[in-house]
Write an enzyme that holds these catalytic residues in place. Structure first.
Site, PDB file in Angstrom:
ATOM      1  N   SER A  52       0.809  -1.114  -0.053  1.00  0.00           N
ATOM      2  CA  SER A  52       0.109   0.062   0.036  1.00  0.00           C
ATOM      3  C   SER A  52       0.739   1.331   0.017  1.00  0.00           C
ATOM      4  O   SER A  52       0.371   2.350  -0.377  1.00  0.00           O
ATOM      5  CB  SER A  52      -1.050   0.100   1.231  1.00  0.00           C
ATOM      6  OG  SER A  52      -0.406  -0.130   2.392  1.00  0.00           O
ATOM      7  N   HIS A  53       2.279   1.068   0.381  1.00  0.00           N
ATOM      8  CA  HIS A  53       2.975   2.231   0.313  1.00  0.00           C
ATOM      9  C   HIS A  53       4.516   2.014  -0.497  1.00  0.00           C
ATOM     10  O   HIS A  53       5.341   2.706  -0.324  1.00  0.00           O
ATOM     11  CB  HIS A  53       3.107   2.789   1.947  1.00  0.00           C
ATOM     12  CG  HIS A  53       2.142   3.511   2.285  1.00  0.00           C
ATOM     13  ND1 HIS A  53       1.149   2.587   3.059  1.00  0.00           N
ATOM     14  CD2 HIS A  53       1.825   4.742   2.528  1.00  0.00           C
ATOM     15  CE1 HIS A  53       0.277   3.382   3.334  1.00  0.00           C
ATOM     16  NE2 HIS A  53       0.495   4.618   3.006  1.00  0.00           N
ATOM     17  N   GLU A 193      -4.699   0.520   1.572  1.00  0.00           N
ATOM     18  CA  GLU A 193      -5.090  -0.867   1.347  1.00  0.00           C
ATOM     19  C   GLU A 193      -6.523  -1.285   0.663  1.00  0.00           C
ATOM     20  O   GLU A 193      -6.556  -1.962  -0.001  1.00  0.00           O
ATOM     21  CB  GLU A 193      -5.101  -1.556   2.798  1.00  0.00           C
ATOM     22  CG  GLU A 193      -5.013  -3.058   2.569  1.00  0.00           C
ATOM     23  CD  GLU A 193      -3.863  -3.695   2.124  1.00  0.00           C
ATOM     24  OE1 GLU A 193      -2.694  -3.186   2.243  1.00  0.00           O
ATOM     25  OE2 GLU A 193      -4.101  -4.832   1.473  1.00  0.00           O
TER      26      GLU A 193
HETATM   27  P1  NDP Z   1      -1.404  -2.794   9.293  1.00  0.00           P
HETATM   28  O1  NDP Z   1      -2.908  -3.079   9.904  1.00  0.00           O
HETATM   29  O2  NDP Z   1      -1.172  -3.975   8.383  1.00  0.00           O
HETATM   30  O3  NDP Z   1      -0.399  -2.715  10.801  1.00  0.00           O
HETATM   31  C1  NDP Z   1       0.788  -2.693  10.239  1.00  0.00           C
HETATM   32  C2  NDP Z   1       1.771  -2.932  11.627  1.00  0.00           C
HETATM   33  O4  NDP Z   1       1.262  -3.798  12.443  1.00  0.00           O
HETATM   34  C3  NDP Z   1       2.949  -3.328  11.270  1.00  0.00           C
HETATM   35  O5  NDP Z   1       4.079  -2.844  12.018  1.00  0.00           O
HETATM   36  C4  NDP Z   1       3.012  -4.729  11.176  1.00  0.00           C
HETATM   37  O6  NDP Z   1       4.261  -5.539  11.122  1.00  0.00           O
HETATM   38  C5  NDP Z   1       2.087  -5.203  12.396  1.00  0.00           C
HETATM   39  N1  NDP Z   1       1.575  -6.448  12.260  1.00  0.00           N
HETATM   40  C6  NDP Z   1       0.813  -6.793  11.274  1.00  0.00           C
HETATM   41  N2  NDP Z   1       0.206  -8.123  11.675  1.00  0.00           N
HETATM   42  C7  NDP Z   1       0.864  -8.287  12.855  1.00  0.00           C
HETATM   43  C8  NDP Z   1       0.972  -9.471  13.816  1.00  0.00           C
HETATM   44  N3  NDP Z   1       0.139 -10.673  13.438  1.00  0.00           N
HETATM   45  N4  NDP Z   1       1.715  -9.705  14.857  1.00  0.00           N
HETATM   46  C9  NDP Z   1       2.436  -8.299  15.162  1.00  0.00           C
HETATM   47  N5  NDP Z   1       2.371  -7.380  14.309  1.00  0.00           N
HETATM   48  C10 NDP Z   1       1.820  -7.220  13.028  1.00  0.00           C
HETATM   49  O7  NDP Z   1      -0.944  -1.732   8.666  1.00  0.00           O
HETATM   50  P2  NDP Z   1      -2.027  -0.382   8.413  1.00  0.00           P
HETATM   51  O8  NDP Z   1      -2.715  -0.819   6.929  1.00  0.00           O
HETATM   52  O9  NDP Z   1      -2.816   0.212   9.523  1.00  0.00           O
HETATM   53  O10 NDP Z   1      -0.915   0.873   7.869  1.00  0.00           O
HETATM   54  C11 NDP Z   1      -0.027   0.475   6.814  1.00  0.00           C
HETATM   55  C12 NDP Z   1       0.916   1.761   6.477  1.00  0.00           C
HETATM   56  O11 NDP Z   1       0.091   2.737   6.126  1.00  0.00           O
HETATM   57  C13 NDP Z   1       1.306   2.332   7.638  1.00  0.00           C
HETATM   58  O12 NDP Z   1       3.049   2.019   7.499  1.00  0.00           O
HETATM   59  C14 NDP Z   1       1.289   3.538   7.888  1.00  0.00           C
HETATM   60  O13 NDP Z   1       2.378   4.547   8.399  1.00  0.00           O
HETATM   61  C15 NDP Z   1       0.805   3.961   6.684  1.00  0.00           C
HETATM   62  N6  NDP Z   1      -0.084   5.038   6.609  1.00  0.00           N
HETATM   63  C16 NDP Z   1       0.241   6.324   6.265  1.00  0.00           C
HETATM   64  C17 NDP Z   1      -0.511   7.389   6.447  1.00  0.00           C
HETATM   65  C18 NDP Z   1      -0.109   8.884   6.193  1.00  0.00           C
HETATM   66  O14 NDP Z   1      -0.707   9.874   6.286  1.00  0.00           O
HETATM   67  N7  NDP Z   1       1.065   9.001   5.924  1.00  0.00           N
HETATM   68  C19 NDP Z   1      -1.937   7.310   6.673  1.00  0.00           C
HETATM   69  C20 NDP Z   1      -2.323   5.903   6.976  1.00  0.00           C
HETATM   70  C21 NDP Z   1      -1.498   4.761   7.031  1.00  0.00           C
HETATM   71  P3  NDP Z   1       4.580  -6.036   9.695  1.00  0.00           P
HETATM   72  O15 NDP Z   1       5.004  -4.891   8.914  1.00  0.00           O
HETATM   73  O16 NDP Z   1       5.791  -6.725  10.121  1.00  0.00           O
HETATM   74  O17 NDP Z   1       3.562  -7.062   9.332  1.00  0.00           O
HETATM   75  O1  PYC Z   2      -2.925   4.735   3.240  1.00  0.00           O
HETATM   76  O2  PYC Z   2      -4.464   6.084   4.558  1.00  0.00           O
HETATM   77  C1  PYC Z   2      -3.463   5.869   3.734  1.00  0.00           C
HETATM   78  C2  PYC Z   2      -2.484   7.104   3.471  1.00  0.00           C
HETATM   79  C3  PYC Z   2      -2.779   8.492   3.594  1.00  0.00           C
HETATM   80  C4  PYC Z   2      -1.635   9.059   3.466  1.00  0.00           C
HETATM   81  C5  PYC Z   2      -0.782   8.053   2.958  1.00  0.00           C
HETATM   82  N1  PYC Z   2      -1.301   7.041   3.256  1.00  0.00           N
END
Ligand code: NDP
Ligand code: PYC
Length: 341
Positions: A52-53, A193
Site C-alpha cells: 500500500s506504500h 489498502e
Molecule cells: P497494518 O494494519 O497492516 O499494521 C501494520 C503494523 O502492524 C506493522 O507494524 C505490522 O508489522 C504489524 N503487524 C501486522 N500484523 C501483525 C501480527 N500478526 N503480529 C504483530 N504485528 C503485526 O497496517 P495499516 O494498514 O494500519 O498501515 C499501513 C501503513 O500505512 C503504515 O506504514 C502507515 O504508516 C501507513 N499510513 C500512512 C498514512 C499517512 O498519512 N502518511 C496514513 C495511514 C497509514 P509487519 O509490517 O511486520 O507486518
Molecule cells: O493509506 O491512508 C493511507 C494514506 C494516507 C496518506 C498516505 N497513506
C-alpha cells in the site's frame, strides 16, 4: 508461482523500481533534491513488502504534482530554537527532504535534552512512518511519529468522515538485531489498502468501512465513498483524535478535515504537519540506560515464546531477500506507471 499469477504481475529488481520512480518523478517535474528521498521511500516500501506504500504511491505523487498541491521545488527551512524543539517549514514540499534535514538536529536535541521534538510544517505526507522512526532508532533512541491525513474516517459512534487515517509509529532500539517497530493507521486499515482492493475488484473484510448511508459494507468503492472505521472502536477513535491534536493544532498545522478542504477535490496526498519525538534513554537513566534497555529483551522473548510475532518482523524478513529476489508488481499498475515514465 502458478502461470496465471505470473501473468498478473511483473517482476522487477529493486534497482528497476528505483529507476521507474526516478523516471516518473523527473518527468513530473519534481526538484532534483527531492527525487532521491521520495524515490527511496517508494523503493523501501517495495523492499519491505508494504504494497500500500510502495510503487502504488507513485500514482498519488503524480496526481499531487499535477494538481499543484505540492511544491516540487520546495526549500525546507529550519526555524532556530534553543529548546528541545526543532521546527522545519517544508515549504509545501514532500516530507522526505524536510525530515532528512531535521533528523541530525532532532538527534542532537535528544542527546542534549534527553528528548527532542521535530515538528515538520506545511508538508505533503504520502508514505509510511516507519522510515522516520527507524532512522531515529538507528541512533539508539526511542522514537514516536504521527501525522494526520485527509478526513476519511468516522469517529466511533459516528458515521461521517472526520479523522484522517492518522498513523502512529513507535520504535525501540535493541542491543542486537532488528529494532522493535510498529507503524499502523488508527483506522481499521490504511486507505491505500482499500484502494488496492478496489483496483483488483476484491471485497474488503467487514469492519473496515461503512457506506455513505452509514451501513457496513465490504464493497471497497462504497467504503471509499462512505467512511473508514477506526480500529478498536472508541480506543482507536481517541488515538486518532490525539494524532489530529498533537500533529495538527499543537504544532500550528492542519487537521485532516482542513487538509481535505485544502485538497478541494484534487485527490492529492494529505497536506499538513508531522510530529517526530526522539527520547534518549541515557538522558533519563544515565549510565544505567544500557542495563535497562537490555532488560526489555525479556519482554520480546516472552511475546515470541507464546508463538506471537513482533510487529515489523514480516517487514524485516522481506528486506532480507528482496534485494536479491526482486519484487512482483501487479501488471495493471506497472503498465499504468510505465506509461507515465
Ligand atoms: P497494518 O494494519 O497492516 O499494521 C501494520 C503494523 O502492524 C506493522 O507494524 C505490522 O508489522 C504489524 N503487524 C501486522 N500484523 C501483525 C501480527 N500478526 N503480529 C504483530 N504485528 C503485526 O497496517 P495499516 O494498514 O494500519 O498501515 C499501513 C501503513 O500505512 C503504515 O506504514 C502507515 O504508516 C501507513 N499510513 C500512512 C498514512 C499517512 O498519512 N502518511 C496514513 C495511514 C497509514 P509487519 O509490517 O511486520 O507486518
Ligand atoms: O493509506 O491512508 C493511507 C494514506 C494516507 C496518506 C498516505 N497513506
Amino acid at each position: 508461482m502458478p502461470d496465471q499469477q505470473k501473468d498478473a504481475t511483473v517482476h522487477l529488481s529493486l534497482d528497476e523500481v528505483r529507476d521507474l520512480a526516478h523516471a516518473i518523478l523527473t518527468r513530473e517535474g519534481l526538484g532534483a533534491d527531492h527525487i532521491g528521498p521520495v524515490a527511496e521511500t517508494i523503493v523501501a516500501g517495495e523492499r519491505d513488502a508494504c504494497a500500500s506504500h510502495g510503487v502504488y504511491r507513485l500514482t498519488n505523487c503524480i496526481r499531487t504534482l499535477r494538481s499543484g498541491k505540492v511544491n516540487p521545488q520546495a526549500h525546507p527551512v529550519v526555524r532556530p530554537s534553543a529548546s528541545a524543539v526543532v521546527r522545519i517549514d517544508a515549504d509545501g514540499g514532500f516530507a522526505q527532504r524536510a525530515f532528512d534535514l531535521g533528523l541530525p538536529l532532532l538527534i542532537e536535541k535528544a542527546r542534549t535534552h534527553g528528548i527532542g521534538l521535530l515538528a515538520i510544517n506545511h508538508c505533503v505526507h504520502f508514505a509510511a512512518l516507519w522510515p522516520e522512526v527507524e532512522a531515529v532508532v538507528a541512533h539508539g533512541l526511542v522514537a514516536l511519529a504521527c501525522t494526520p491525513s485527509h478526513a476519511w474516517v468516522a469517529p466511533a459512534g459516528g458515521t461521517a468522515p472526520l479523522f484522517g487515517t492518522n498513523p502512529i509509529a513507535f520504535g525501540w532500539p535493541r542491543p542486537e538485531g532488528d529494532p522493535f517497530i510498529f507503524d499502523f493507521a488508527t483506522s481499521a486499515v490504511a486507505r491505500g489498502e482499500i484502494e488496492l482492493h478496489r483496483r483488483t475488484g476484491k471485497a474488503i473484510p467487514e469492519g473496515w468501512t461503512i457506506d455513505a448511508d452509514g451501513n457496513p459494507t465490504t464493497d471497497p468503492e462504497a467504503g471509499l465513498s462512505g467512511a473508514l472505521l477506526t480500529f478498536g472502536g472508541h480506543k482507536g477513535s481517541a488515538l486518532s483524535a490525539m494524532v489530529e491534536l498533537i500533529a495538527g493544532p499543537l504544532i500550528g498545522d492542519m487537521t485532516s478535515a482542513e487538509s481535505l478542504a485544502h485538497d478541494d477535490g484534487a485527490l492529492a496526498s494529505p497536506y499538513g504537519g508531522e510530529l517526530v519525538i526522539a527520547i534518549d534513554p541515557e538522558g533519563i537513566l544515565g549510565d544505567a540506560a544500557a542495563g535497562h534497555v537490555a532488560r526489555a529483551e525479556a519482554l520480546f522473548t516472552a511475546i515470541r515464546a507464546q508463538g506471537a510475532r513482533l510487529p515489523s518482523e514480516r517487514r524485516f524478513a522481506a528486506r532480507r531477500h528482496t534485494p536479491q529476489t526482486g519484487v512482483d508488481i501487479p501488471r495493471a499498475l506497472y503498465e499504468e506507471l510505465a506509461a507515465f515514465a
